[in-house]
Design a protein around this motif. Sequence first.
Motif, PDB file in Angstrom:
ATOM      1  N   SER A 165       0.815  -1.217   0.000  1.00  0.00           N
ATOM      2  CA  SER A 165       0.000   0.000   0.000  1.00  0.00           C
ATOM      3  C   SER A 165       0.849   1.268   0.000  1.00  0.00           C
ATOM      4  CB  SER A 165      -0.933   0.020   1.214  1.00  0.00           C
ATOM      5  OG  SER A 165      -1.862  -1.035   1.153  1.00  0.00           O
ATOM      6  N   THR A 166       1.965   1.252   0.721  1.00  0.00           N
ATOM      7  CA  THR A 166       2.825   2.439   0.756  1.00  0.00           C
ATOM      8  C   THR A 166       3.520   2.673  -0.586  1.00  0.00           C
ATOM      9  OG1 THR A 166       4.587   1.071   1.734  1.00  0.00           O
ATOM     10  CG2 THR A 166       3.239   2.359   3.251  1.00  0.00           C
TER      11      THR A 166
ATOM     12  N   GLN B  66       0.091   3.277  -3.091  1.00  0.00           N
ATOM     13  CA  GLN B  66      -0.679   4.428  -2.607  1.00  0.00           C
ATOM     14  C   GLN B  66      -2.124   4.462  -3.137  1.00  0.00           C
ATOM     15  OE1 GLN B  66       0.151   6.835  -0.324  1.00  0.00           O
ATOM     16  NE2 GLN B  66       2.048   5.725   0.065  1.00  0.00           N
TER      17      GLN B  66
ATOM     18  N   ILE C   1      -5.387   2.060   4.796  1.00  0.00           N
ATOM     19  CA  ILE C   1      -4.465   3.002   4.155  1.00  0.00           C
ATOM     20  C   ILE C   1      -5.163   3.725   3.009  1.00  0.00           C
ATOM     21  CG2 ILE C   1      -2.306   3.178   2.851  1.00  0.00           C
ATOM     22  CD1 ILE C   1      -1.266   0.825   4.562  1.00  0.00           C
TER      23      ILE C   1
ATOM     24  N   ASN D 229      -5.624   7.757   2.883  1.00  0.00           N
ATOM     25  CA  ASN D 229      -5.194   8.558   1.731  1.00  0.00           C
ATOM     26  C   ASN D 229      -6.333   9.420   1.185  1.00  0.00           C
ATOM     27  OD1 ASN D 229      -2.563   7.609   1.772  1.00  0.00           O
ATOM     28  ND2 ASN D 229      -2.943   5.946   0.343  1.00  0.00           N
TER      29      ASN D 229
ATOM     30  N   TYR E  61       1.373   2.257  11.695  1.00  0.00           N
ATOM     31  CA  TYR E  61       1.505   0.979  11.003  1.00  0.00           C
ATOM     32  C   TYR E  61       1.664  -0.186  11.992  1.00  0.00           C
ATOM     33  CZ  TYR E  61       2.099   3.610   6.658  1.00  0.00           C
ATOM     34  OH  TYR E  61       1.903   4.436   5.576  1.00  0.00           O
TER      35      TYR E  61
END
Length: 434
Positions: free
Chosen positions: A110-111, A114, A327, A331, A342
Amino acid sequence: MVLLVSLGLLLFLYLLKIKKVSFGNRVLIAMVLGTVMGVIFKSDAKIIEPIGKVYVSLIKMLVVPLVISTIISSITSLENPSKLKKVGVKTVGWLMFTTAMACVIGIIVSTIIQPGVGIQFTKDANFKAREIPTITSVILDMIPSNPVSEMANGKIIPVIIFALLVGIAITIEGAKNVATVKPVKDFFKSFSQIMFRITKMVLKITPYGVLGLMASVASNYGLNTLLSLGKVILAVYIACALQILLVHGSLLAFIVKINPFKFFKKIYPAQAVAFTTRSSYGTLPVTLKSLTNRVKISENIASFVAPMGATMGMNACGGIYPVIVSIFVANIFNIPMTIYSYVLLVIITTMASIGTAGVPGTASIMATVVLSSMGLPVEGIAMVLGIDTILDMARTATNVTGASVVALLVANSENEFNRKGFELENTDELELSA
């Protein structure tokens, strides 16, 4: 026209069976043909959907009697209460570990991808916030109050707990009065064999059921619908693939010391059925047969661990999905996530994978619980409802794979794994004649 094409495809799948094309390959071909049919004919392709619904109904028919008979039979065959306790602890421990690792993978993916960045919040018309159950209600929902009613309503966890209690009671009583419990043990052993025979009969129509299910899914979800939420779909599918290849693969290679790809090939029928039916419970009959007939795990361990893996510590529904949704929502609403966030996300999600196991709508409930616990807007989950079916396919296949890996880990540690049998390139034993 569509009816003729449908009949032609069904006939084609039957001819593949006559030509002795393997079960797994026929299921894969059915998935592809169903998808193509759904995309081309759109809503008209739903003419073949009833076949898929019949297949799902037959699979659901098997679940409760199969779970009860196999759990009781497996527990009573263990005979030693201390071994039963040891197997239970190992099962829960491995399920929690693999789910925690799934959370970490979900965060990493996910990081990088995004999901949600640049998207404005739009509430789905069908969105209705799920009520988050209290700890008390979750516990009470898991305790069997009327086993017959819970069997009829398909509430699996109370049924599993009831079966566990019956099996444990038979084991304890059997240590004192062997003759008294022998008829009961023999009954459940025979009944489980009968259920396995019925399972073989139902599994024979899997390719046809998969064709109907995939045609329906493909006709409902066109490519345009998926583009706006493509990053979420991409994140879930990549995370699920990494969980299977890296986490499950590493456990198989370094702890069990077998070729992971050979293992995945042997449980492919269960993965394919999970992908198309989107039900870990519904896939249980196929999972059990794949583990015992193809992976060569003892029936005792497989029938104990597999149902547990379908009710708690689900790697994708309980780990990957809630993390990615959290996440994604953060965002969308421009809420910053720190390292502490996290770490907290991993802890909360892993714990939630146990606490909400008995609640219908597992993935959505787990995501809702995690969002609420993290202080994130719960209404953000509404945006992914439209693609939930697409996501659920990968989630369920990953759940089933994780449960199967845990079953092998436990079986290997208890010397209940036939390594020589596994290494043999055996025939497709899911299709033994009735």
